[in-house]
Enzyme design. Structure first.
Site, PDB file in Angstrom:
ATOM      1  N   CYS A  78      31.342  -7.760  11.771  1.00 39.80           N
ATOM      2  CA  CYS A  78      32.576  -6.997  11.624  1.00 39.80           C
ATOM      3  C   CYS A  78      33.841  -7.812  11.935  1.00 39.80           C
ATOM      4  CB  CYS A  78      32.448  -5.744  12.463  1.00 39.80           C
ATOM      5  SG  CYS A  78      33.226  -4.351  11.695  1.00 39.80           S
ATOM      6  N   HIS A 167      26.821  -3.226  12.311  1.00 45.02           N
ATOM      7  CA  HIS A 167      26.556  -3.511  13.731  1.00 45.02           C
ATOM      8  C   HIS A 167      25.069  -3.413  14.089  1.00 45.02           C
ATOM      9  CE1 HIS A 167      30.701  -3.739  15.298  1.00 45.02           C
ATOM     10  NE2 HIS A 167      30.977  -2.962  14.260  1.00 45.02           N
ATOM     11  N   GLU A 169      23.551  -4.842  16.412  1.00 52.14           N
ATOM     12  CA  GLU A 169      23.371  -4.876  17.880  1.00 52.14           C
ATOM     13  C   GLU A 169      23.401  -3.479  18.483  1.00 52.14           C
ATOM     14  OE1 GLU A 169      26.161  -5.429  16.342  1.00 52.14           O
ATOM     15  OE2 GLU A 169      27.814  -4.579  17.505  1.00 52.14           O
TER      16      GLU A 169
HETATM   17  N1  GLN Z   1      38.821  -2.948  11.888  1.00 49.33           N
HETATM   18  C1  GLN Z   1      38.517  -4.057  12.729  1.00 49.33           C
HETATM   19  C2  GLN Z   1      39.385  -5.280  12.383  1.00 49.33           C
HETATM   20  O1  GLN Z   1      40.071  -5.285  11.421  1.00 49.33           O
HETATM   21  C3  GLN Z   1      37.043  -4.430  12.636  1.00 49.33           C
HETATM   22  C4  GLN Z   1      36.184  -3.297  13.146  1.00 49.33           C
HETATM   23  C5  GLN Z   1      34.914  -3.723  13.835  1.00 49.33           C
HETATM   24  O2  GLN Z   1      34.781  -4.882  14.225  1.00 49.33           O
HETATM   25  N2  GLN Z   1      34.019  -2.787  14.045  1.00 49.33           N
HETATM   26  O3  GLN Z   1      39.350  -6.237  13.066  1.00 49.33           O
END
Ligand code: GLN
Length: 193
Positions: A78, A167, A169
């Protein structure tokens, strides 16, 4: 095996539990001086803009950039994936190490976060997407697609880097933990072919 986890903010403790679960040692890295010898690296989810702000105090990310370029097995989820993407829509590139274009917050706001079916290598499971970005383009044929959700790319690999938008994890399912174990031991491109 010692696994460094970028721990500015975000889901670093969850990754640390995954690493302990498979019998390796997690090392939480908050500043350059925390950086010891590590065998693998994880850049967790969280908020990429906040991570970049915190980085201004230490410059840790440019040190991690070098370690990644030297070939250490690196998993990003992410926000971590946003930090490593070559092109970022709705943000700026930070330490580009994978030839993908990423679009931040591509599913909408926090309330549009969801759980969805993901094919991760040869396994299918339900994983969390939290204000997730999308891998909107693959920018080189060195990149392998390793995870999909509804025909969209949610995981990509290039050399020693595996970048996900969801995710794993938060699941710690058996398939993921076995894959993680192999990835840390064998380094790169584990099960990507
Ligand atoms: N929206 C977050 C960003 O732009 C990422 C979200 C996440 O890591 N779950 O950094």
């Amino acid at each position: 095996m010692k696994v460094g986890i970028l721990s500015f903010q975000g889901s670093f403790l969850d990754h640390s539990k995954s690493i302990s679960e498979i019998g390796f040692n997690p090392l939480l890295i908050k500043q350059s001086k925390d950086l010891d010898f590590i065998d693998a690296l994880i850049l967790p989810g969280g908020e990429s803009t906040a991570m970049k702000k915190i980085n201004e105090f230490s410059g840790l990310l440019s040190k991690l950039d070098q370690i990644i370029k030297d070939g250490i097995p690196t998993l990003t989820t992410c926000a971590g994936t946003i930090l490593l993407a070559k092109e970022v829509i709705g943000g700026e590139e930070t330490i580009p190490n994978i030839d993908i274009e990423i679009t931040r917050n591509a599913y909408g706001r926090q309330t549009e976060s969801f759980e969805g079916n993901v094919k991760f290598f040869e396994n299918e499971d339900i994983y969390c997407f939290i204000r997730a970005p999308k891998i909107s383009k693959i920018l080189s044929d060195e990149v392998d697609i390793i995870a999909e959700h509804n025909d969209e790319i949610v995981g990509a690999a290039q050399k020693n880097v595996v970048a996900l938008t969801f995710h794993p994890e938060l699941n710690n399912d058996e398939y993921y933990l076995n894959w993680l174990y192999d990835f840390i031991l064998e380094g790169k491109n584990v099960r990507s072919f």
